[in-house]
Design a protein around this motif. Structure first.
Motif, PDB file in Angstrom:
ATOM      1  N   PHE A  27       0.844  -1.193   0.000  1.00 39.96           N
ATOM      2  CA  PHE A  27       0.000   0.000   0.000  1.00 39.96           C
ATOM      3  C   PHE A  27       0.882   1.246   0.000  1.00 39.96           C
ATOM      4  N   TRP A  28       0.443   2.262  -0.701  1.00 37.97           N
ATOM      5  CA  TRP A  28       1.058   3.593  -0.632  1.00 37.97           C
ATOM      6  C   TRP A  28       0.037   4.572  -0.051  1.00 37.97           C
ATOM      7  N   TYR A  29       0.477   5.314   0.992  1.00 36.52           N
ATOM      8  CA  TYR A  29      -0.346   6.335   1.625  1.00 36.52           C
ATOM      9  C   TYR A  29       0.379   7.672   1.591  1.00 36.52           C
ATOM     10  N   ARG A  30      -0.394   8.726   1.683  1.00 40.85           N
ATOM     11  CA  ARG A  30       0.163  10.071   1.791  1.00 40.85           C
ATOM     12  C   ARG A  30      -0.405  10.733   3.050  1.00 40.85           C
ATOM     13  N   GLN A  31       0.454  11.417   3.789  1.00 42.06           N
ATOM     14  CA  GLN A  31       0.011  12.089   5.020  1.00 42.06           C
ATOM     15  C   GLN A  31       0.285  13.577   4.920  1.00 42.06           C
ATOM     16  N   THR A  32      -0.751  14.379   5.051  1.00 42.07           N
ATOM     17  CA  THR A  32      -0.629  15.831   5.086  1.00 42.07           C
ATOM     18  C   THR A  32      -1.412  16.368   6.282  1.00 42.07           C
ATOM     19  N   MET A  33      -1.088  17.582   6.680  1.00 44.30           N
ATOM     20  CA  MET A  33      -1.812  18.190   7.796  1.00 44.30           C
ATOM     21  C   MET A  33      -3.280  18.376   7.455  1.00 44.30           C
ATOM     22  N   MET A  34      -3.540  18.773   6.235  1.00 42.62           N
ATOM     23  CA  MET A  34      -4.918  19.110   5.863  1.00 42.62           C
ATOM     24  C   MET A  34      -5.789  17.874   5.657  1.00 42.62           C
ATOM     25  N   ARG A  35      -5.247  16.837   5.056  1.00 43.51           N
ATOM     26  CA  ARG A  35      -6.075  15.699   4.647  1.00 43.51           C
ATOM     27  C   ARG A  35      -5.801  14.424   5.442  1.00 43.51           C
TER      28      ARG A  35
END
Lengths: 114, 116
Positions: free
Chosen positions: A33-41
């Protein structure tokens, strides 16, 4: 046992450049799995593979993003061309193909696009 | 579509006090539920999971969580927190069917602050 290995840990590059993130899953795990982590989302699923085959890429934000898994021990996430809004921490995770098994996460790649 | 809500963005607890972090989920079928912890600059570490069976599950570091289907909740608890528990905590829901596993849906996280 070796966990999920991601490289690089940090990447700083200028907008317009191609970025390639790498992941080595835990040996024997069928899912990646590839995930992305941002403050907004927060944490978002981008794409995942089963036995090297992409199963769901509906989370990939744009055509600028692409992911491959040429073999069971390696995957890449590529952004071309990169933009400042792509700045985030990108995580790779893997899991066995058995019900109830958790995903094991790498330490992530912190990407900054200037 | 499945979703996870962690209503508390920040929680401050005194060292030695008890802790409860809330998690509510929305999912059509029987979910798999997870709690992960993230320390600054690190990846996500699994604390515990619920798959089936006993609704009170024990995890690492003295954490436990209770699955309540009627309330669609999976709250995380610890009887006595330590300063090293300060971190970001994420609740997540997933599934596994005849077609295999799905990716996880995460809550926005709860930032735990420990006061001395």
């Amino acid at each position: 046992d070796a966990g999920v290995i991601q490289s690089p840990r940090h990447e700083v590059t200028e907008m317009g450049q191609e970025v390639t993130l790498r992941c080595k899953p835990i040996s024997g795990h069928d899912y990646l799995f590839w995930y992305r982590q941002t403050m907004m989302r927060g944490l978002e699923l981008l794409i995942y593979f089963n036995n090297n085959v992409p199963i769901d890429d509906s989370g990939m934000p744009e055509d600028r993003f692409s992911a491959k898994m040429p073999n069971a021990s390696f995957s890449t996430l590529k952004i071309q061309p990169s933009e400042p809004r792509d700045s985030a921490v990108y995580f790779c995770a893997s899991s066995p193909n058995r019900a109830g098994q958790p995903q094991h996460f790498g330490d992530g790649t912190r990407l900054s696009i200037l | 579509a499945q979703s996870v809500t962690q209503p508390d963005i920040h929680i401050t607890v005194s060292e030695g006090a008890s802790l409860e972090l809330r998690c509510n989920y929305s999912y059509g079928a029987t979910p798999y539920l997870f709690w992960y912890v993230q320390s600054p600059g690190q990846g996500l570490q699994l604390l515990l999971k619920y798959f089936s069976g006993d609704t009170l599950v024990q995890g690492i570091k003295g954490f436990e969580a209770e699955f309540k289907r009627s309330q669609s909740s999976f709250n995380l608890r610890k009887p006595s927190v330590h300063w090293s528990d300060a971190a970001e905590y994420f609740c997540a829901v997933g599934s596994y069917s005849g077609g295999g596993a799905d990716g996880l849906t995460f809550g926005k996280g709860t930032h735990l602050i420990i006061q001395p």
